[in-house]
Design a protein around this motif. Structure first.
Motif, PDB file in Angstrom:
ATOM      1  N   GLU A   1       0.828  -0.964  -0.025  1.00 50.48           N
ATOM      2  CA  GLU A   1       0.052  -0.058  -0.091  1.00 50.48           C
ATOM      3  C   GLU A   1       0.940   1.224  -0.197  1.00 50.48           C
ATOM      4  N   GLY A   2       1.969   1.253   0.619  1.00 59.35           N
ATOM      5  CA  GLY A   2       2.993   2.242   0.886  1.00 59.35           C
ATOM      6  C   GLY A   2       3.449   2.927  -0.602  1.00 59.35           C
ATOM      7  N   MET A   3       3.867   1.722  -1.280  1.00 56.55           N
ATOM      8  CA  MET A   3       4.451   1.879  -2.684  1.00 56.55           C
ATOM      9  C   MET A   3       3.369   2.528  -3.696  1.00 56.55           C
ATOM     10  N   THR A   4       2.278   1.902  -3.402  1.00 55.41           N
ATOM     11  CA  THR A   4       1.115   2.134  -4.392  1.00 55.41           C
ATOM     12  C   THR A   4       0.636   3.711  -4.363  1.00 55.41           C
ATOM     13  N   ALA A   5       0.562   3.766  -3.002  1.00 55.43           N
ATOM     14  CA  ALA A   5       0.059   5.222  -2.685  1.00 55.43           C
ATOM     15  C   ALA A   5       1.068   6.475  -3.256  1.00 55.43           C
ATOM     16  N   ILE A   6       2.535   6.110  -3.390  1.00 58.00           N
ATOM     17  CA  ILE A   6       3.477   7.026  -3.783  1.00 58.00           C
ATOM     18  C   ILE A   6       3.302   7.011  -5.293  1.00 58.00           C
ATOM     19  N   LEU A   7       3.064   5.900  -5.762  1.00 61.36           N
ATOM     20  CA  LEU A   7       2.918   5.801  -7.341  1.00 61.36           C
ATOM     21  C   LEU A   7       1.877   6.275  -7.922  1.00 61.36           C
ATOM     22  N   ARG A   8       0.688   6.396  -7.278  1.00 58.20           N
ATOM     23  CA  ARG A   8      -0.572   6.741  -7.613  1.00 58.20           C
ATOM     24  C   ARG A   8      -0.467   8.525  -7.403  1.00 58.20           C
ATOM     25  N   GLU A   9      -0.073   8.814  -6.511  1.00 56.47           N
ATOM     26  CA  GLU A   9       0.172  10.181  -6.393  1.00 56.47           C
ATOM     27  C   GLU A   9       1.022  11.141  -7.293  1.00 56.47           C
ATOM     28  N   LEU A  10       2.118  10.082  -7.624  1.00 50.04           N
ATOM     29  CA  LEU A  10       3.158  10.694  -8.756  1.00 50.04           C
ATOM     30  C   LEU A  10       2.326  10.622 -10.101  1.00 50.04           C
ATOM     31  N   LEU A  11       1.728   9.531 -10.395  1.00 48.94           N
ATOM     32  CA  LEU A  11       1.032   9.510 -11.721  1.00 48.94           C
ATOM     33  C   LEU A  11       0.015  10.499 -12.031  1.00 48.94           C
TER      34      LEU A  11
ATOM     35  N   ALA B   1      -5.394   2.252 -13.817  1.00 46.72           N
ATOM     36  CA  ALA B   1      -5.479   2.117 -12.471  1.00 46.72           C
ATOM     37  C   ALA B   1      -5.596   0.584 -12.060  1.00 46.72           C
ATOM     38  N   ASP B   2      -6.185  -0.288 -13.091  1.00 52.08           N
ATOM     39  CA  ASP B   2      -6.033  -1.696 -12.674  1.00 52.08           C
ATOM     40  C   ASP B   2      -4.611  -2.242 -12.649  1.00 52.08           C
ATOM     41  N   ARG B   3      -3.826  -1.729 -13.743  1.00 52.94           N
ATOM     42  CA  ARG B   3      -2.218  -2.240 -13.482  1.00 52.94           C
ATOM     43  C   ARG B   3      -1.518  -1.934 -12.108  1.00 52.94           C
ATOM     44  N   LEU B   4      -2.076  -0.691 -11.746  1.00 52.07           N
ATOM     45  CA  LEU B   4      -1.583  -0.159 -10.501  1.00 52.07           C
ATOM     46  C   LEU B   4      -2.162  -1.014  -9.298  1.00 52.07           C
ATOM     47  N   ARG B   5      -3.500  -1.065  -9.444  1.00 52.54           N
ATOM     48  CA  ARG B   5      -3.923  -2.044  -8.302  1.00 52.54           C
ATOM     49  C   ARG B   5      -3.154  -3.525  -8.064  1.00 52.54           C
ATOM     50  N   LYS B   6      -2.826  -4.044  -9.270  1.00 60.85           N
ATOM     51  CA  LYS B   6      -2.447  -5.481  -9.314  1.00 60.85           C
ATOM     52  C   LYS B   6      -0.852  -5.571  -9.184  1.00 60.85           C
ATOM     53  N   ALA B   7      -0.238  -4.399  -8.961  1.00 61.06           N
ATOM     54  CA  ALA B   7       1.253  -4.268  -9.174  1.00 61.06           C
ATOM     55  C   ALA B   7       1.737  -4.678  -7.763  1.00 61.06           C
ATOM     56  N   THR B   8       2.849  -5.382  -7.783  1.00 59.52           N
ATOM     57  CA  THR B   8       3.620  -5.845  -6.679  1.00 59.52           C
ATOM     58  C   THR B   8       4.376  -4.540  -6.004  1.00 59.52           C
ATOM     59  N   PRO B   9       4.901  -4.848  -4.883  1.00 59.77           N
ATOM     60  CA  PRO B   9       5.574  -3.755  -4.181  1.00 59.77           C
ATOM     61  C   PRO B   9       6.930  -3.483  -4.947  1.00 59.77           C
ATOM     62  N   ALA B  10       7.538  -4.394  -5.605  1.00 63.71           N
ATOM     63  CA  ALA B  10       8.637  -4.304  -6.480  1.00 63.71           C
ATOM     64  C   ALA B  10       8.264  -3.645  -7.792  1.00 63.71           C
ATOM     65  N   GLN B  11       7.288  -4.047  -8.441  1.00 65.03           N
ATOM     66  CA  GLN B  11       6.693  -3.236  -9.563  1.00 65.03           C
ATOM     67  C   GLN B  11       6.594  -1.645  -9.112  1.00 65.03           C
ATOM     68  N   ALA B  12       5.697  -1.597  -8.164  1.00 65.60           N
ATOM     69  CA  ALA B  12       5.179  -0.145  -7.838  1.00 65.60           C
ATOM     70  C   ALA B  12       6.581   0.688  -7.650  1.00 65.60           C
ATOM     71  N   GLU B  13       7.552   0.064  -7.024  1.00 67.23           N
ATOM     72  CA  GLU B  13       8.872   0.962  -6.505  1.00 67.23           C
ATOM     73  C   GLU B  13       9.513   1.353  -7.785  1.00 67.23           C
ATOM     74  N   ARG B  14       9.676   0.211  -8.719  1.00 67.41           N
ATOM     75  CA  ARG B  14      10.316   0.540  -9.983  1.00 67.41           C
ATOM     76  C   ARG B  14       9.675   1.626 -10.812  1.00 67.41           C
ATOM     77  N   TRP B  15       8.289   1.465 -11.049  1.00 67.25           N
ATOM     78  CA  TRP B  15       7.440   2.548 -11.692  1.00 67.25           C
ATOM     79  C   TRP B  15       7.686   3.931 -11.083  1.00 67.25           C
ATOM     80  N   ALA B  16       7.653   3.980  -9.934  1.00 67.17           N
ATOM     81  CA  ALA B  16       7.629   5.232  -8.971  1.00 67.17           C
ATOM     82  C   ALA B  16       8.960   5.812  -9.371  1.00 67.17           C
ATOM     83  N   ARG B  17      10.106   5.082  -9.448  1.00 67.92           N
ATOM     84  CA  ARG B  17      11.179   5.711  -9.844  1.00 67.92           C
ATOM     85  C   ARG B  17      11.488   6.254 -11.170  1.00 67.92           C
ATOM     86  N   ARG B  18      10.688   5.397 -12.217  1.00 66.01           N
ATOM     87  CA  ARG B  18      10.528   5.935 -13.467  1.00 66.01           C
ATOM     88  C   ARG B  18       9.780   6.845 -13.882  1.00 66.01           C
TER      89      ARG B  18
END
Length: 290
Positions: free
Chosen positions: A237-247, A259-276
Motif C-alpha cells: 500500500e505504501g508503494m502504491t500510494a506513492i506511485l498513484r500520487e506521482l502518476l 488504475a487496474d495495472r496499479l492495483r495489481k502491481a507488486t511492491p517491487a513493480q510499484a517501486e520501479r515504476w515510481a522511480r521511472r
C-alpha cells in the motif's frame, strides 16, 4: 489516502517544512510563531491548507489553489469563521493561485448579511529570478511556477542539483511533480537526463514519509490481527500510494487500464515504476503500454 493528488499539497509541504522566502512575503514581514492544527470538526471533518500563527496573535490562513475553484469565496468564508472560532484570534486569508490558466476567481463574496473578503494572489506576480536568489531551497520549486520560471528551468534544476543529499532529492521531486502545472514535464525530463539526475524514493523525505506511514499502518493492523500478511500489505500500500500520487500529479486522472495495472502491481513493480515516473514523458513510459 485520497485517490486524487493535489498540487497544493506539495506547495503546502514546501511552505511548512522548507520555509521559503515567499512565505515571509505573504506574512507581510511578521514573525511566524508556529503552525496551528488546521482540522475542524463539523458534520464532516474539514482541513484547511495552512494556519500560521503570526506575532500579534494573528492567524494567517494560506490556501493553495491549482485551479479556478468556483466556490472559493464560500470555502474561505467557512474556514475563516472556523479558525476564528477555534482559536479566538484575528484571521487574515490569502489564496495563492498556481494554476496554468488565467486566474478567474473572485476575491470577495457578498450575500447581503454575510460578507467575505481575502487576498487572491497569482504566484506569477512574483519573479522567478528573485525566488532563485533568495538562498532558500524552498523557493526553487516555487520559482518554476513564478513569472518567467519555465524559461529558467535549466537554472532551477542546476541549483537544485547542487543541494546536499536529502535536500537535493526533496527539491528535485517537488520540481518533478509541480512541472505538470506549467506543462513542463517533458522539458524537465530532458534536463534530468542531460544532467544524469535520478530521484530515489528511499533518499527522499517527502516520498518516504508517505511510504513509511502506509507501512506502519499495515504493520499495526497486522500485529493487532496476528497476521504477517498485514506487514506485506502495508508495504504494498505504501508503494502504491506513492506511485498513484506521482502518476496523477504528472498525467492527471488515471484511465481504467492504468488504475487496474496499479492495483495489481507488486511492491517491487510499484517501486520501479515510481522511480521511472519522474523522468517519463508519458503514462505508458512509466507503467508500460496498455
Amino acid at each position: 489516502m485520497d485517490e486524487r493528488f493535489h498540487y497544493d499539497a506539495v506547495v503546502k509541504d514546501i511552505f511548512q517544512q522548507d520555509r521559503p522566502s515567499l512565505g515571509d512575503t505573504l506574512a507581510a514581514g511578521r514573525k511566524v510563531r508556529g503552525f496551528l492544527n488546521p482540522e475542524f470538526s463539523v458534520v464532516e471533518k474539514r482541513v484547511a491548507d495552512l494556519l500560521i500563527l503570526l506575532e500579534g496573535d494573528t492567524i494567517l490562513h494560506l490556501d493553495f489553489q491549482s485551479n479556478n475553484h468556483r466556490d472559493m469565496a464560500y470555502r474561505e468564508g467557512f474556514y475563516g469563521l472556523m479558525a476564528a472560532r477555534k482559536y479566538r484570534c484575528r484571521v487574515e486569508q490569502t489564496v495563492l493561485y498556481m494554476g496554468r490558466a488565467k486566474m478567474r476567481m473572485a476575491d470577495r463574496l457578498d450575500t447581503g448579511g454575510i460578507q467575505v473578503s481575502y487576498r487572491l494572489i497569482d504566484i506569477r506576480e512574483f519573479d522567478a529570478e528573485t525566488l532563485l536568489n533568495s538562498g532558500r531551497p524552498g523557493d526553487y520549486a516555487l520559482a518554476l511556477l513564478a513569472r518567467g520560471g519555465v524559461g529558467k528551468l535549466r537554472q532551477i534544476v542546476q541549483k537544485a542539483n547542487k543541494l546536499p543529499g536529502p535536500q537535493r532529492q526533496r527539491v528535485l521531486t517537488q520540481l518533478a511533480i509541480l512541472s505538470g502545472l506549467r506543462g513542463a514535464s517533458e522539458r524537465l525530463t530532458m534536463e534530468f537526463r542531460t544532467m544524469g539526475i535520478s530521484v530515489e524514493i528511499n533518499e527522499n523525505v517527502f516520498l518516504k514519509n508517505i511510504y513509511d506511514s502506509a507501512i506502519a499502518k499495515g504493520r499495526a493492523e497486522g500485529k493487532a490481527e496476528g497476521k504477517a500478511e498485514g506487514r506485506a500489505e502495508g508495504k504494498a500500500e505504501g508503494m502504491t500510494a506513492i506511485l498513484r500520487e506521482l502518476l496523477e500529479a504528472k498525467f492527471g486522472p488515471l484511465p481504467k487500464w492504468a488504475a487496474d495495472r496499479l492495483r495489481k502491481a507488486t511492491p517491487a513493480q510499484a517501486e520501479r515504476w515510481a522511480r521511472r515516473v519522474l523522468t517519463a514523458s508519458t503514462l505508458e513510459a512509466a507503467v508500460g503500454k496498455r
